[in-house]
Design an enzyme around this catalytic site. Structure first.
Site, PDB file in Angstrom:
ATOM      1  NE  ARG A 147      -8.925  10.080  -0.840  1.00 15.24           N
ATOM      2  CZ  ARG A 147      -8.793   9.936   0.586  1.00 15.24           C
ATOM      3  NH1 ARG A 147      -8.286   8.849   0.974  1.00 15.24           N
ATOM      4  NH2 ARG A 147      -8.567  11.052   1.557  1.00 15.24           N
ATOM      5  NE  ARG A 192      -6.472   4.263   2.686  1.00 14.87           N
ATOM      6  CZ  ARG A 192      -7.234   3.634   3.580  1.00 14.87           C
ATOM      7  NH1 ARG A 192      -8.381   3.593   3.789  1.00 14.87           N
ATOM      8  NH2 ARG A 192      -6.677   2.249   3.987  1.00 14.87           N
ATOM      9  CG  ASP A 226      -9.592  -3.707  -5.085  1.00 20.15           C
ATOM     10  OD1 ASP A 226      -9.440  -3.042  -4.363  1.00 20.15           O
ATOM     11  OD2 ASP A 226     -10.384  -4.526  -5.227  1.00 20.15           O
ATOM     12  CE1 TYR A 285     -13.677  -7.465   0.143  1.00 20.13           C
ATOM     13  CE2 TYR A 285     -11.596  -9.007  -0.383  1.00 20.13           C
ATOM     14  CZ  TYR A 285     -12.273  -7.586   0.412  1.00 20.13           C
ATOM     15  OH  TYR A 285     -11.526  -7.045   1.038  1.00 20.13           O
ATOM     16  NE  ARG A 294      -4.178  -1.832   1.911  1.00 21.40           N
ATOM     17  CZ  ARG A 294      -4.852  -2.473   2.937  1.00 21.40           C
ATOM     18  NH1 ARG A 294      -4.629  -1.883   4.130  1.00 21.40           N
ATOM     19  NH2 ARG A 294      -5.867  -3.459   2.866  1.00 21.40           N
TER      20      ARG A 294
END
Length: 352
Positions: free
Chosen positions: A41, A32, A78, A155, A28
């Protein structure tokens, strides 16, 4: 230039070369915690736009490379990205995470899934990976990544993130034949997807079976491991020289089983001592990790000590320094910078 210097540093380590320091990247690392990402974003609020529009995904993938010069640059994507190519739509809602509606709950739905053709459904992946290879040259290794069948199935069947996995586990325990059919279809599709990523420029591919750590060992052996193996076997038939990494969150109880998947490197989370992980996995399997992401909230001295401890315990062969999970959103950027800087310049301390 010698031949070995033409090969990116992380790739050399993944193939077993003894180097003066371990290569370093972070799970990651594009995301963020970086202001430059948050600004982007804000301009492009749809996650799927950011990960599926080549110009955006390339830019995001390269943000940490420009800032920190890690040894690995990973595709910004993803694990659910290939699902629409099978006929399983999804969306990612910023506050809630992935949503799959309708979830997969019947044999009829499984049998109606489409044959997976990444060239047709994921042409942007090739564009992104080719561009990343061109941008970074030999300065870094370009990593691809995919989700493993158990996690993708979780998922798709739960329809969203889950705390207890009761829906997929109910299917596993009540209708195992149906789940196995789904897992088999996913495994074959993911093997195709891994090959596509390699053919598009990925030099190493990491497989995330993020939710397999929620399985008991006997259920891991039934529902996760065989499908990891199926992917690895198919990929190694056509791309035997591309190193594969397997990561599972909360994997302390299944570490040896991860080693049986056939991957070259097991990514270890921080709940296992790195020296013990080495011992449990054996000499032939490389390791990645495993600094606690929260260590990056500590002092610079603390961060340095944890890096050194991990590197000493991992030894000099086939170790890729990384966090034991993804870097956390509120991590100070200067601490991420210090992590990379220290990792790349402490070889004299490590060898002392």
């Amino acid at each position: 230039m010698t031949g070995s210097t033409q090969v990116p540093y992380l790739l050399r380590a993944a193939r077993g070369e003894i180097l003066e320091r371990p290569p370093v990247w972070m799970m990651r690392q594009a995301g963020r915690y970086m202001k430059v990402y948050r600004d982007l974003r804000d301009r492009y609020p749809s996650f799927r736009d950011r990960s599926e529009k080549p110009e955006l995904a390339i830019e995001i993938s390269l943000q940490p490379f420009r800032a920190f010069q890690p040894d690995g640059v990973i595709l910004f994507s993803d694990i659910l990205t290939p699902l629409p190519g099978l006929g399983i739509p999804f969306d990612i809602v910023e506050s809630r995470g992935p949503i799959i509606d309708p979830p997969i709950r019947s044999l009829e739905q499984i049998r109606q899934l489409r044959p997976f053709d990444p060239e047709e459904s994921l042409p942007f992946i090739r564009q992104i990976l080719q561009a990343l290879r061109q941008e970074v040259g030999n300065q870094a290794t370009v990593l691809g990544f995919v989700g493993a069948p158990w996690t993708l199935a979780a998922y798709a069947i739960e329809g969203k993130s889950s705390k207890d996995y009761t829906v997929i586990k109910s299917m596993a325990f009540n209708e195992p034949a149906m789940l196995h059919e789904f897992l088999g279809k996913l495994a074959d599709a993911i093997a195709t997807y891994v090959r596509y990523q390699i053919d598009s420029g990925a030099q190493v591919v990491q497989m995330f079976d993020s939710w397999a750590g929620q399985l008991s060992p006997q259920d891991y052996d039934t529902f996760a491991l065989p499908y990891q193996q199926r992917i690895v076997q198919q990929v190694k038939e056509t791309h035997p020289d591309t190193p594969l990494i397997l990561y599972i969150s909360g994997s302390a109880g299944v570490l040896e089983r991860m080693g049986k998947s056939g991957v070259d490197i097991v990514s270890v989370d921080w709940t296992v001592d790195m020296a013990e992980a080495r011992q449990r996995l054996g000499a032939n399997i490389g390791v990645q990790g495993n600094v606690d992401p929260c260590a990056l909230f500590g002092s610079k001295e603390f961060i340095r000590d944890r890096i050194l401890d991990t590197i000493r315990k991992a030894g000099r062969s086939k170790h890729i320094l990384n966090l034991g999970h993804g870097i956390l959103p509120n991590t100070p950027e200067e601490n991420a910078a210090f992590f990379f800087e220290t990792a790349k310049h402490v070889n004299q301390l490590i060898l002392a």
